[in-house]
Design a protein around this motif. Structure first.
Motif, PDB file in Angstrom:
ATOM      1  N   SER A  51       0.828  -1.204   0.000  1.00  0.00           N
ATOM      2  CA  SER A  51       0.000   0.000   0.000  1.00  0.00           C
ATOM      3  C   SER A  51       0.864   1.257   0.000  1.00  0.00           C
ATOM      4  CB  SER A  51      -0.918   0.010   1.230  1.00  0.00           C
ATOM      5  OG  SER A  51      -1.594   1.237   1.357  1.00  0.00           O
ATOM      6  N   ALA A  52       0.778   2.023  -1.087  1.00  0.00           N
ATOM      7  CA  ALA A  52       1.470   3.311  -1.132  1.00  0.00           C
ATOM      8  C   ALA A  52       0.838   4.287  -0.147  1.00  0.00           C
ATOM      9  CB  ALA A  52       1.419   3.878  -2.542  1.00  0.00           C
ATOM     10  N   ALA A  53      -0.487   4.141   0.075  1.00  0.00           N
ATOM     11  CA  ALA A  53      -1.180   5.027   1.006  1.00  0.00           C
ATOM     12  C   ALA A  53      -0.646   4.832   2.428  1.00  0.00           C
ATOM     13  CB  ALA A  53      -2.685   4.758   0.971  1.00  0.00           C
ATOM     14  N   LEU A  54      -0.372   3.580   2.802  1.00  0.00           N
ATOM     15  CA  LEU A  54       0.179   3.325   4.128  1.00  0.00           C
ATOM     16  C   LEU A  54       1.578   3.929   4.255  1.00  0.00           C
ATOM     17  CD1 LEU A  54      -0.184   2.009   6.887  1.00  0.00           C
ATOM     18  CD2 LEU A  54       0.797  -0.098   5.942  1.00  0.00           C
ATOM     19  N   GLY A  55       2.357   3.870   3.158  1.00  0.00           N
ATOM     20  CA  GLY A  55       3.670   4.507   3.171  1.00  0.00           C
ATOM     21  C   GLY A  55       3.560   6.000   3.379  1.00  0.00           C
ATOM     22  N   GLY A  56       2.571   6.617   2.731  1.00  0.00           N
ATOM     23  CA  GLY A  56       2.350   8.044   2.937  1.00  0.00           C
ATOM     24  C   GLY A  56       1.903   8.345   4.349  1.00  0.00           C
ATOM     25  N   PHE A  57       1.039   7.480   4.898  1.00  0.00           N
ATOM     26  CA  PHE A  57       0.585   7.674   6.279  1.00  0.00           C
ATOM     27  C   PHE A  57       1.753   7.569   7.253  1.00  0.00           C
ATOM     28  CE2 PHE A  57      -0.945   6.119  10.365  1.00  0.00           C
ATOM     29  CZ  PHE A  57      -1.944   7.043  10.653  1.00  0.00           C
ATOM     30  N   ALA A  58       2.718   6.696   6.933  1.00  0.00           N
ATOM     31  CA  ALA A  58       3.887   6.535   7.800  1.00  0.00           C
ATOM     32  C   ALA A  58       4.643   7.847   7.927  1.00  0.00           C
ATOM     33  CB  ALA A  58       4.804   5.442   7.258  1.00  0.00           C
ATOM     34  N   VAL A  59       4.771   8.598   6.847  1.00  0.00           N
ATOM     35  CA  VAL A  59       5.465   9.884   6.887  1.00  0.00           C
ATOM     36  C   VAL A  59       4.661  10.903   7.692  1.00  0.00           C
ATOM     37  CG1 VAL A  59       6.348  11.789   5.489  1.00  0.00           C
ATOM     38  CG2 VAL A  59       6.599   9.431   4.685  1.00  0.00           C
ATOM     39  N   VAL A  60       3.348  10.982   7.417  1.00  0.00           N
ATOM     40  CA  VAL A  60       2.500  11.948   8.118  1.00  0.00           C
ATOM     41  C   VAL A  60       2.455  11.644   9.616  1.00  0.00           C
ATOM     42  CG1 VAL A  60       0.138  12.819   8.344  1.00  0.00           C
ATOM     43  CG2 VAL A  60       1.107  12.408   6.072  1.00  0.00           C
ATOM     44  N   SER A  61       2.295  10.356   9.958  1.00  0.00           N
ATOM     45  CA  SER A  61       2.192   9.982  11.371  1.00  0.00           C
ATOM     46  C   SER A  61       3.497  10.204  12.119  1.00  0.00           C
ATOM     47  CB  SER A  61       1.765   8.508  11.502  1.00  0.00           C
ATOM     48  OG  SER A  61       2.758   7.646  10.972  1.00  0.00           O
ATOM     49  N   HIS A  62       4.602  10.278  11.381  1.00  0.00           N
ATOM     50  CA  HIS A  62       5.895  10.529  12.024  1.00  0.00           C
ATOM     51  C   HIS A  62       6.042  11.997  12.408  1.00  0.00           C
ATOM     52  CE1 HIS A  62      10.085   9.500  12.962  1.00  0.00           C
ATOM     53  NE2 HIS A  62      10.401  10.677  12.459  1.00  0.00           N
ATOM     54  N   TRP A  63       5.583  12.902  11.537  1.00  0.00           N
ATOM     55  CA  TRP A  63       5.822  14.324  11.763  1.00  0.00           C
ATOM     56  C   TRP A  63       4.630  15.069  12.351  1.00  0.00           C
ATOM     57  CZ3 TRP A  63      10.626  14.879  11.991  1.00  0.00           C
ATOM     58  CH2 TRP A  63      11.504  14.270  11.083  1.00  0.00           C
ATOM     59  N   LEU A  64       3.400  14.613  12.073  1.00  0.00           N
ATOM     60  CA  LEU A  64       2.230  15.353  12.549  1.00  0.00           C
ATOM     61  C   LEU A  64       2.164  15.452  14.074  1.00  0.00           C
ATOM     62  CD1 LEU A  64      -0.097  16.877  11.291  1.00  0.00           C
ATOM     63  CD2 LEU A  64      -1.514  14.816  11.512  1.00  0.00           C
ATOM     64  N   PRO A  65       2.535  14.403  14.832  1.00  0.00           N
ATOM     65  CA  PRO A  65       2.540  14.566  16.297  1.00  0.00           C
ATOM     66  C   PRO A  65       3.438  15.700  16.776  1.00  0.00           C
ATOM     67  CG  PRO A  65       2.602  12.243  15.745  1.00  0.00           C
ATOM     68  CD  PRO A  65       2.780  12.995  14.454  1.00  0.00           C
ATOM     69  N   TYR A  66       4.533  15.959  16.064  1.00  0.00           N
ATOM     70  CA  TYR A  66       5.389  17.086  16.433  1.00  0.00           C
ATOM     71  C   TYR A  66       4.628  18.399  16.279  1.00  0.00           C
ATOM     72  CZ  TYR A  66       9.579  14.140  16.526  1.00  0.00           C
ATOM     73  OH  TYR A  66      10.517  13.194  16.841  1.00  0.00           O
ATOM     74  N   LEU A  67       3.815  18.478  15.239  1.00  0.00           N
ATOM     75  CA  LEU A  67       3.054  19.700  14.988  1.00  0.00           C
ATOM     76  C   LEU A  67       1.990  19.903  16.060  1.00  0.00           C
ATOM     77  CD1 LEU A  67       2.703  22.005  12.887  1.00  0.00           C
ATOM     78  CD2 LEU A  67       0.981  20.578  11.778  1.00  0.00           C
ATOM     79  N   MET A  68       1.378  18.823  16.506  1.00  0.00           N
ATOM     80  CA  MET A  68       0.249  18.919  17.427  1.00  0.00           C
ATOM     81  C   MET A  68       0.669  18.957  18.899  1.00  0.00           C
ATOM     82  SD  MET A  68      -2.279  16.185  15.532  1.00  0.00           S
ATOM     83  CE  MET A  68      -3.557  16.382  16.779  1.00  0.00           C
ATOM     84  N   PHE A  69       1.727  18.221  19.254  1.00  0.00           N
ATOM     85  CA  PHE A  69       2.003  17.987  20.665  1.00  0.00           C
ATOM     86  C   PHE A  69       3.324  18.545  21.176  1.00  0.00           C
ATOM     87  CE2 PHE A  69      -0.522  14.086  19.400  1.00  0.00           C
ATOM     88  CZ  PHE A  69      -1.717  14.583  19.883  1.00  0.00           C
ATOM     89  N   SER A  70       4.149  19.145  20.327  1.00  0.00           N
ATOM     90  CA  SER A  70       5.462  19.601  20.791  1.00  0.00           C
ATOM     91  C   SER A  70       5.361  20.642  21.894  1.00  0.00           C
ATOM     92  CB  SER A  70       6.273  20.161  19.612  1.00  0.00           C
ATOM     93  OG  SER A  70       6.716  19.136  18.767  1.00  0.00           O
ATOM     94  N   VAL A  71       4.498  21.638  21.724  1.00  0.00           N
ATOM     95  CA  VAL A  71       4.371  22.674  22.753  1.00  0.00           C
ATOM     96  C   VAL A  71       3.750  22.115  24.031  1.00  0.00           C
ATOM     97  CG1 VAL A  71       3.303  24.893  23.332  1.00  0.00           C
ATOM     98  CG2 VAL A  71       4.348  24.554  21.075  1.00  0.00           C
ATOM     99  N   PRO A  72       2.662  21.306  23.956  1.00  0.00           N
ATOM    100  CA  PRO A  72       2.159  20.696  25.200  1.00  0.00           C
ATOM    101  C   PRO A  72       3.210  19.848  25.916  1.00  0.00           C
ATOM    102  CG  PRO A  72       0.481  20.544  23.508  1.00  0.00           C
ATOM    103  CD  PRO A  72       1.714  21.078  22.846  1.00  0.00           C
ATOM    104  N   VAL A  73       4.022  19.100  25.165  1.00  0.00           N
ATOM    105  CA  VAL A  73       5.087  18.318  25.803  1.00  0.00           C
ATOM    106  C   VAL A  73       6.117  19.255  26.431  1.00  0.00           C
ATOM    107  CG1 VAL A  73       7.036  16.768  25.361  1.00  0.00           C
ATOM    108  CG2 VAL A  73       4.800  16.253  24.401  1.00  0.00           C
ATOM    109  N   GLY A  74       6.431  20.349  25.749  1.00  0.00           N
ATOM    110  CA  GLY A  74       7.330  21.341  26.332  1.00  0.00           C
ATOM    111  C   GLY A  74       6.761  21.923  27.614  1.00  0.00           C
ATOM    112  N   ALA A  75       5.442  22.148  27.634  1.00  0.00           N
ATOM    113  CA  ALA A  75       4.796  22.658  28.844  1.00  0.00           C
ATOM    114  C   ALA A  75       4.902  21.654  29.984  1.00  0.00           C
ATOM    115  CB  ALA A  75       3.328  22.976  28.551  1.00  0.00           C
ATOM    116  N   LEU A  76       4.780  20.367  29.662  1.00  0.00           N
ATOM    117  CA  LEU A  76       4.951  19.338  30.689  1.00  0.00           C
ATOM    118  C   LEU A  76       6.372  19.367  31.254  1.00  0.00           C
ATOM    119  CD1 LEU A  76       3.060  16.310  29.074  1.00  0.00           C
ATOM    120  CD2 LEU A  76       2.313  17.688  31.029  1.00  0.00           C
ATOM    121  N   ASN A  77       7.348  19.654  30.388  1.00  0.00           N
ATOM    122  CA  ASN A  77       8.738  19.745  30.840  1.00  0.00           C
ATOM    123  C   ASN A  77       8.959  20.939  31.762  1.00  0.00           C
ATOM    124  OD1 ASN A  77      10.980  17.822  29.529  1.00  0.00           O
ATOM    125  ND2 ASN A  77       9.277  18.017  28.092  1.00  0.00           N
TER     126      ASN A  77
END
Length: 416
Positions: A51-77
């Protein structure tokens, strides 16, 4: 407006600090394990689903959490022990590997299972990456911070280079099922060392100021407002974000296409040499800047100039038609990329206010890593509509424009 970062007059190598040496070794092992898991899990998932779609999801799922959760994780720190947050990230990495292993053993892997595990892996990366940068400041202090950031960036390149090779060896030796279980062992040294490592905010002594409550999305908005008033930090966050958004590492994903058009003979060998040139340039930068770093001051102006040259080098590469010249330009690009990316991070570290250091580092991580989720559009999707040469050229030109504008704003204004 002129801004320079306050670097201590005598900067020492972080390798002289025993605690950092241990941190670096365990960091490299975890980075290698991260890439080994990619090798094994991507291979099995491709064999099962094609599945090429799963390969694309692998890239998005790798970087999207950084976009969504980096600042909240920084706040936890800012409120909690960074060591425990890093350990939580390692536990998520181990859980993801064990999850892959379970589905391999039972031969029950489904598409949604793979998507959940890939997302879990991405979330583990956010916990680990942002919290590691927070702890790094406490381990080495300001005098060796630039050195530590640079060495970590070099270790990251080594992990990316060595991880796939080690992953292939493990997969051939043990098979993918046993190999994914073996891989969990590489995360454990960092977990065990952090149990009693004497580093963190509560080891510094003195007051760290009031602790702001963790408020999710509101934290992101407020941190952006805070950073806008920091004349040194704000340009570095913007620069890192522009590099991620317009270019990121998407040109490396397009390297097989460039190799096919540039290579003479085996395109696989041409592809390997092109990637190797970029990585070799980065590794040389790490070595030279660590051993001869005094010739390149850690200032906002230096970072912007090097970033500007990096964009120019990729613009040149995008239209290269002579293979040896392309190799040389990519080598220079790798050298410049590690130089300016490690410098921007060190500048943000040195100038972030202590009371919101985690949030500021989280915002930088969101910008430098999270926006890479969109570079596949600027280079990849545009390349499918036109061609990869034009898409990379336009993306590099856009980044050069941003870097040039930020550099212009750093220049002293003439008196009226």
């Amino acid at each position: 407006m002129t801004s320079t970062v306050a670097v201590p007059p005598v900067a020492t190598s972080a390798l002289r600090i025993p605690g950092y040496r241990t941190f670096l070794i365990t960091f490299m092992l975890a980075m290698m394990a991260d890439n080994i898991e990619h090798v094994i899990s991507y291979w099995v998932a491709f064999q099962k689903f094609h599945s090429a779609a799963l390969g694309g999801f692998a890239v998005v799922s790798h970087w999207l959490p950084y976009l969504m959760f980096s600042v909240p994780v920084g706040a936890l720190n800012d409120r909690f022990d960074s060591r425990r947050l890093i350990q939580a990230g390692m536990v998520l990495f181990i859980t993801a590997s064990l999850g892959w292993g379970y589905f391999f053993v039972t031969d029950s892997l489904q598409m949604w299972h793979a998507m959940v595990l890939l997302t879990l892996h991405g979330c583990a990366g956010v916990l680990w990456g942002t919290s590691s940068q927070m702890l790094l400041y406490d381990i080495v202090g300001t005098g060796s911070l630039a050195s530590a950031v640079r060495l970590n960036a070099t270790a990251r390149y080594l992990g990316v280079l060595v991880g796939p090779g080690v992953g292939s060896i493990i997969m051939r030796t043990f098979g993918p099922t046993r190999g994914i279980f073996v891989n969990t062992l590489f995360y454990l040294p960092l977990v065990f060392w952090l149990v009693g490592a004497p580093y963190g905010r509560h080891f510094r002594g003195g007051s760290t100021g009031p602790k702001r409550a963790v408020r999710g999305f509101a934290d992101i908005v407020q941190t952006i407002r805070d950073v806008r008033g920091m004349p040194v930090v704000a340009p570095m966050v913007l620069l890192a974000g522009a590099a991620s958004f317009f270019i990121g590492n998407s040109y490396q994903a397009q390297m097989p296409g460039f190799a096919h058009e540039l290579g003479h003979g085996d395109p696989g060998l041409a592809y390997t040499l092109l990637l190797g040139a970029d990585a070799a340039g980065a590794l040389l930068a790490g070595v030279l800047l660590e051993t001869r770093g005094t010739w390149l001051p850690t200032t906002a102006a230096s970072a912007l100039k090097i970033a500007f040259l990096w964009g120019c080098s990729l613009f040149m590469f995008s239209f290269m038609s002579w293979y040896p010249a392309a190799i040389g330009v990519l080598f220079v690009a790798g050298f410049l990329e590690l130089s300016f990316s490690s410098m921007t991070q060190a500048i943000v570290q040195l100038n972030a206010p202590d009371t919101i250091r985690g949030r500021v580092l989280g915002l930088f991580s969101m910008s430098a890593s999270g926006l890479r989720a969109f570079s596949g559009v600027t280079v990849g999707l545009l390349g499918s509509v036109t061609n990869i040469h034009l898409s990379l050229g336009l993306s590099a030109l856009a980044f050069v424009g941003v870097a040039g504008l930020l550099l212009f704003r750093q220049q002293p204004q003439p008196a009226a």
